[in-house]
Design a protein around this motif. Structure first.
Motif, PDB file in Angstrom:
ATOM      1  N   GLN A 185      35.804  97.275  25.404  1.00 15.02           N
ATOM      2  CA  GLN A 185      34.718  98.117  25.913  1.00 15.02           C
ATOM      3  C   GLN A 185      34.363  99.208  24.902  1.00 15.02           C
ATOM      4  OE1 GLN A 185      33.070  97.407  28.413  1.00 15.02           O
ATOM      5  NE2 GLN A 185      34.307  96.373  29.957  1.00 15.02           N
ATOM      6  N   ILE A 186      35.370  99.827  24.318  1.00 14.07           N
ATOM      7  CA  ILE A 186      35.115 100.903  23.354  1.00 14.07           C
ATOM      8  C   ILE A 186      34.414 100.351  22.118  1.00 14.07           C
ATOM      9  CG2 ILE A 186      36.203 102.595  21.823  1.00 14.07           C
ATOM     10  CD1 ILE A 186      38.384 102.946  23.908  1.00 14.07           C
ATOM     11  N   GLU A 187      34.880  99.219  21.617  1.00 15.87           N
ATOM     12  CA  GLU A 187      34.275  98.650  20.413  1.00 15.87           C
ATOM     13  C   GLU A 187      32.827  98.217  20.668  1.00 15.87           C
ATOM     14  OE1 GLU A 187      36.908  95.675  18.939  1.00 15.87           O
ATOM     15  OE2 GLU A 187      38.285  97.158  18.070  1.00 15.87           O
ATOM     16  N   LYS A 188      32.538  97.788  21.907  1.00 16.08           N
ATOM     17  CA  LYS A 188      31.163  97.423  22.239  1.00 16.08           C
ATOM     18  C   LYS A 188      30.255  98.642  22.172  1.00 16.08           C
ATOM     19  CE  LYS A 188      30.042  94.006  24.636  1.00 16.08           C
ATOM     20  NZ  LYS A 188      29.815  92.925  25.632  1.00 16.08           N
ATOM     21  N   GLU A 189      30.788  99.812  22.505  1.00 19.57           N
ATOM     22  CA  GLU A 189      29.978 101.031  22.463  1.00 19.57           C
ATOM     23  C   GLU A 189      29.564 101.391  21.032  1.00 19.57           C
ATOM     24  OE1 GLU A 189      28.483 102.901  24.689  1.00 19.57           O
ATOM     25  OE2 GLU A 189      29.185 101.591  26.300  1.00 19.57           O
ATOM     26  N   LEU A 190      30.255 100.849  20.031  1.00 15.75           N
ATOM     27  CA  LEU A 190      29.843 101.110  18.649  1.00 15.75           C
ATOM     28  C   LEU A 190      28.408 100.655  18.419  1.00 15.75           C
ATOM     29  CD1 LEU A 190      32.981 100.115  16.543  1.00 15.75           C
ATOM     30  CD2 LEU A 190      32.222 102.403  17.178  1.00 15.75           C
ATOM     31  N   ASP A 191      28.005  99.577  19.081  1.00  9.80           N
ATOM     32  CA  ASP A 191      26.645  99.067  18.951  1.00  9.80           C
ATOM     33  C   ASP A 191      25.699  99.718  19.952  1.00  9.80           C
ATOM     34  OD1 ASP A 191      27.352  97.264  16.907  1.00  9.80           O
ATOM     35  OD2 ASP A 191      28.051  95.811  18.391  1.00  9.80           O
ATOM     36  N   LEU A 192      26.195  99.997  21.171  1.00  6.80           N
ATOM     37  CA  LEU A 192      25.322 100.462  22.238  1.00  6.80           C
ATOM     38  C   LEU A 192      25.001 101.957  22.153  1.00  6.80           C
ATOM     39  CD1 LEU A 192      26.874  98.566  25.297  1.00  6.80           C
ATOM     40  CD2 LEU A 192      24.794  97.997  24.037  1.00  6.80           C
ATOM     41  N   SER A 193      25.951 102.766  21.693  1.00  9.13           N
ATOM     42  CA  SER A 193      25.786 104.222  21.734  1.00  9.13           C
ATOM     43  C   SER A 193      25.222 104.779  20.427  1.00  9.13           C
ATOM     44  CB  SER A 193      27.119 104.899  22.059  1.00  9.13           C
ATOM     45  OG  SER A 193      27.498 104.628  23.387  1.00  9.13           O
ATOM     46  N   ASP A 194      24.603 105.948  20.547  1.00  6.77           N
ATOM     47  CA  ASP A 194      24.021 106.637  19.387  1.00  6.77           C
ATOM     48  C   ASP A 194      24.946 107.705  18.822  1.00  6.77           C
ATOM     49  OD1 ASP A 194      21.242 105.424  19.507  1.00  6.77           O
ATOM     50  OD2 ASP A 194      21.372 106.293  21.513  1.00  6.77           O
TER      51      ASP A 194
ATOM     52  N   ILE B  95      41.864 105.177  17.031  1.00  4.44           N
ATOM     53  CA  ILE B  95      40.484 105.297  17.521  1.00  4.44           C
ATOM     54  C   ILE B  95      39.591 105.839  16.403  1.00  4.44           C
ATOM     55  CG2 ILE B  95      38.976 106.372  19.236  1.00  4.44           C
ATOM     56  CD1 ILE B  95      41.495 106.617  21.017  1.00  4.44           C
ATOM     57  N   ALA B  96      40.082 106.822  15.648  1.00  3.12           N
ATOM     58  CA  ALA B  96      39.299 107.392  14.554  1.00  3.12           C
ATOM     59  C   ALA B  96      38.938 106.328  13.524  1.00  3.12           C
ATOM     60  CB  ALA B  96      40.076 108.538  13.894  1.00  3.12           C
ATOM     61  N   LYS B  97      39.880 105.406  13.254  1.00  2.00           N
ATOM     62  CA  LYS B  97      39.592 104.321  12.305  1.00  2.00           C
ATOM     63  C   LYS B  97      38.433 103.456  12.804  1.00  2.00           C
ATOM     64  CE  LYS B  97      44.263 103.801  10.374  1.00  2.00           C
ATOM     65  NZ  LYS B  97      45.442 102.888  10.291  1.00  2.00           N
ATOM     66  N   ILE B  98      38.426 103.191  14.111  1.00  2.08           N
ATOM     67  CA  ILE B  98      37.329 102.400  14.693  1.00  2.08           C
ATOM     68  C   ILE B  98      36.008 103.138  14.544  1.00  2.08           C
ATOM     69  CG2 ILE B  98      36.408 101.444  16.843  1.00  2.08           C
ATOM     70  CD1 ILE B  98      39.274 100.949  17.749  1.00  2.08           C
ATOM     71  N   LEU B  99      36.015 104.440  14.834  1.00  7.57           N
ATOM     72  CA  LEU B  99      34.780 105.225  14.775  1.00  7.57           C
ATOM     73  C   LEU B  99      34.271 105.397  13.347  1.00  7.57           C
ATOM     74  CD1 LEU B  99      35.532 107.979  17.459  1.00  7.57           C
ATOM     75  CD2 LEU B  99      34.113 105.934  17.697  1.00  7.57           C
ATOM     76  N   HIS B 100      35.163 105.335  12.362  1.00  5.28           N
ATOM     77  CA  HIS B 100      34.743 105.447  10.966  1.00  5.28           C
ATOM     78  C   HIS B 100      33.961 104.207  10.513  1.00  5.28           C
ATOM     79  CE1 HIS B 100      36.173 109.253   9.459  1.00  5.28           C
ATOM     80  NE2 HIS B 100      37.360 109.079  10.037  1.00  5.28           N
ATOM     81  N   ARG B 101      33.957 103.170  11.337  1.00  3.91           N
ATOM     82  CA  ARG B 101      33.179 101.978  10.998  1.00  3.91           C
ATOM     83  C   ARG B 101      31.690 102.183  11.248  1.00  3.91           C
ATOM     84  NH1 ARG B 101      36.956  98.151  14.413  1.00  3.91           N
ATOM     85  NH2 ARG B 101      34.959  97.502  15.274  1.00  3.91           N
ATOM     86  N   THR B 102      31.324 103.270  11.893  1.00  2.00           N
ATOM     87  CA  THR B 102      29.919 103.550  12.166  1.00  2.00           C
ATOM     88  C   THR B 102      29.486 104.816  11.432  1.00  2.00           C
ATOM     89  OG1 THR B 102      28.290 104.022  13.897  1.00  2.00           O
ATOM     90  CG2 THR B 102      30.508 104.859  14.255  1.00  2.00           C
ATOM     91  N   ASP B 103      28.199 104.905  11.130  1.00  2.00           N
ATOM     92  CA  ASP B 103      27.679 106.121  10.499  1.00  2.00           C
ATOM     93  C   ASP B 103      27.005 107.029  11.521  1.00  2.00           C
ATOM     94  OD1 ASP B 103      25.501 104.586  11.102  1.00  2.00           O
ATOM     95  OD2 ASP B 103      24.644 104.578   9.082  1.00  2.00           O
TER      96      ASP B 103
ATOM     97  N   VAL C 196      35.068 108.741  24.226  1.00  2.00           N
ATOM     98  CA  VAL C 196      36.173 107.821  23.981  1.00  2.00           C
ATOM     99  C   VAL C 196      37.455 108.621  23.767  1.00  2.00           C
ATOM    100  CG1 VAL C 196      34.654 106.077  22.974  1.00  2.00           C
ATOM    101  CG2 VAL C 196      35.761 107.751  21.477  1.00  2.00           C
ATOM    102  N   GLY C 197      38.577 107.910  23.815  1.00  2.00           N
ATOM    103  CA  GLY C 197      39.860 108.583  23.611  1.00  2.00           C
ATOM    104  C   GLY C 197      40.974 107.822  24.307  1.00  2.00           C
ATOM    105  N   ARG C 198      42.200 108.217  24.019  1.00  2.00           N
ATOM    106  CA  ARG C 198      43.341 107.561  24.642  1.00  2.00           C
ATOM    107  C   ARG C 198      43.478 108.044  26.089  1.00  2.00           C
ATOM    108  NH1 ARG C 198      47.723 111.176  24.354  1.00  2.00           N
ATOM    109  NH2 ARG C 198      47.340 112.952  22.979  1.00  2.00           N
ATOM    110  N   PRO C 199      44.343 107.412  26.870  1.00  2.00           N
ATOM    111  CA  PRO C 199      44.477 107.795  28.277  1.00  2.00           C
ATOM    112  C   PRO C 199      44.978 109.218  28.475  1.00  2.00           C
ATOM    113  CG  PRO C 199      45.441 105.629  27.881  1.00  2.00           C
ATOM    114  CD  PRO C 199      45.148 106.227  26.541  1.00  2.00           C
ATOM    115  N   ASN C 200      44.503 109.829  29.539  1.00  2.00           N
ATOM    116  CA  ASN C 200      45.043 111.100  30.030  1.00  2.00           C
ATOM    117  C   ASN C 200      44.799 112.288  29.097  1.00  2.00           C
ATOM    118  OD1 ASN C 200      46.193 112.168  32.362  1.00  2.00           O
ATOM    119  ND2 ASN C 200      48.181 112.398  31.381  1.00  2.00           N
TER     120      ASN C 200
END
Length: 446
Positions: A74-83, A102-110, A7-11
């Motif tokens: 799409q990125i937020e859906k990967e929070l559930d799908l990816s390990d 993006i980091a804030k979103i990823l901090h929602r998962t362990d 994941v990440g911002r464009p470019n």
């Protein structure tokens, strides 16, 4: 299989890193922000451990891009799908507000998160990585996806964190040879509803869907299972007319689509019900014919036309007449929006695939040819009658038959088509293309 999302911002180089990890150029790489809009899934391997790697669309803060809401979803859906997640950032630009979002979103998962500080082309510049610890993750790696620098250290950390039980089950899974996997390429002109159809099949919003032609620019591989049958669906970019394809992103997209057609076991040709078969659709169908591919024609968006049998029949007849040169391809009418016709489509894909793998005995084949010749004898060639002595089926798919004759050059296209069409009917290849090869016998010319 263990799944890792990039994941990440464009470019910032997500697609370059994805290509480096899988070892081939699969995601389109172009120096334009937001090139990758869909999630692209592939299998990678490191230190003998296979895992799924996902290249997501570039995260765009706010609504600066018309695709931003789709990509964010799409990125937020990967929070559930990816390990696990690899957050790619630009080492030359430093931390940006989009990186922090993006980091804030990823901090929602362990789940494990790795920071790949990209574009570090020189080990002397590694000190810039320390700034990125501010994002709140302790696994930070300097990398250069272009020059391959630091990628090995990143992957070492990823596979080290894969649970032991996962590694063992993955190894066992990869040992099993799955010959029943059907590779399906979804093709059609832009905006025919290919991505919507894929999403309807999968039951999730897997590919980015919009009313803007050319939304899908990468080939998106998706593993799917239905009624015990496994498929890999390739949702390809729409094929445009050559005059409308500029060199660059769309040029590579068309190339990928052609490669998908060549590699696929079955082609799903999607046609817009409102437009019917257009000139561009005939060109796509000619590619299907050229590569002798089993195919299913899908007339999509039937929810947009009057639900009357005479209207639907008229559309179906127009498509069949326009694409007369692939008469073997069954037609399925669908509404991706309402998930109508999806099960029938899947059944047809399986049926045409099975027919494409079908083999017939030499005796059965030669009896069929004798039966067909009783209906119509081949024309003469240079004043001499053409003869078919016997035939045999060759290995592989689609079904290919080798016919031993006296004058191979005498068998012209119209009679070859007559043989093909009748052989399909007599031998049970109604929904599969077949190939006929002619070989001369020297002794027959005495």
């Amino acid at each position: 299989m263990y799944r890792v999302a990039i994941v990440g911002r464009p470019n910032v180089g997500k697609s370059s890193l994805f290509n480096r990890i899988i070892g081939k150029r699969k995601a389109i790489v172009e120096d334009i922000p937001g090139v990758t809009r869909d999630r692209i899934v592939s299998t990678a391997e490191w230190r003998g451990i296979p895992f799924e790697i996902v290249d997501t669309g570039g995260y765009i803060e706010g609504d600066k891009d018309i695709f931003a809401p789709y990509i964010r979803k799409q990125i937020e859906k990967e929070l559930d799908l990816s390990d696990a997640f690899i957050l790619v950032v630009d080492g030359k630009e430093g931390i940006t507000p989009a990186d922090q979002e993006i980091a804030k979103i990823l901090h929602r998962t362990d789940k494990p998160v790795y920071i790949a500080v990209n574009k570090i082309d020189n080990p002397e510049n590694e000190e810039v990585v320390y700034e990125f610890y501010e994002l709140g993750f302790d696994k930070v790696f300097p990398v250069s996806s272009i020059q391959k620098y630091g990628v090995a250290d990143l992957l070492d950390a990823v596979v080290e964190d894969i649970p032991h039980y996962e590694k063992e089950s993955i190894k066992e899974e990869t040992k099993k040879e799955d010959r029943d996997l059907i590779k399906v390429a979804i093709v059609g002109k832009p905006n025919a509803g290919k991505s919507s159809l894929l999403n309807a099949i999968l039951g999730e919003e897997r590919a980015v869907v919009s009313d803007i032609p050319g939304t899908t620019r990468d080939v998106v591989d998706t593993l799917f299972e239905w009624n015990g049958q496994k498929f890999i669906f390739l949702d390809t970019a729409g094929l445009r007319k050559k005059s409308k394809v500029d060199y660059g992103i769309e040029f590579f997209s068309v190339g990928r689509t052609l490669e998908s057609i060549k590699k696929a076991d079955v082609i799903v040709h999607v046609i817009d019900a409102q437009q019917g078969a257009t000139e561009q659709d005939t060109k796509i169908a000619h590619l299907i014919q050229k590569y002798t591919k089993p195919a299913v024609i899908v007339i999509n968006k039937i929810d947009t036309v009057p639900p009357k049998s005479e209207v639907l029949n008229r559309i179906k007849n127009q498509v069949r007449e326009r694409l007369y040169f692939i008469p073997y391809a069954p037609i399925v009418m669908t509404s991706a929006k309402n998930r109508k016709g999806i099960k029938q489509l899947l059944r047809e894909i399986i049926e045409v695939y099975n027919q494409a793998w079908k083999r017939v005995g030499t005796g059965q084949l030669n009896r069929a040819i004798k039966q067909i010749l009783s209906l119509r004898q081949p024309p003469s060639y240079q004043g001499k009658p053409l003869k078919i002595y016997y035939a045999t089926q060759l290995e592989g798919k689609p079904p290919c038959f080798l016919l031993f004759v006296n004058y191979p050059e005498g068998f012209k296209e119209h009679f070859v088509r007559f043989l093909e069409n009748n052989l399909r009917t007599v031998l049970g290849f109604e929904k599969a293309p077949i190939k006929l090869l002619f070989r001369g016998r020297d002794e027959s010319r005495d």
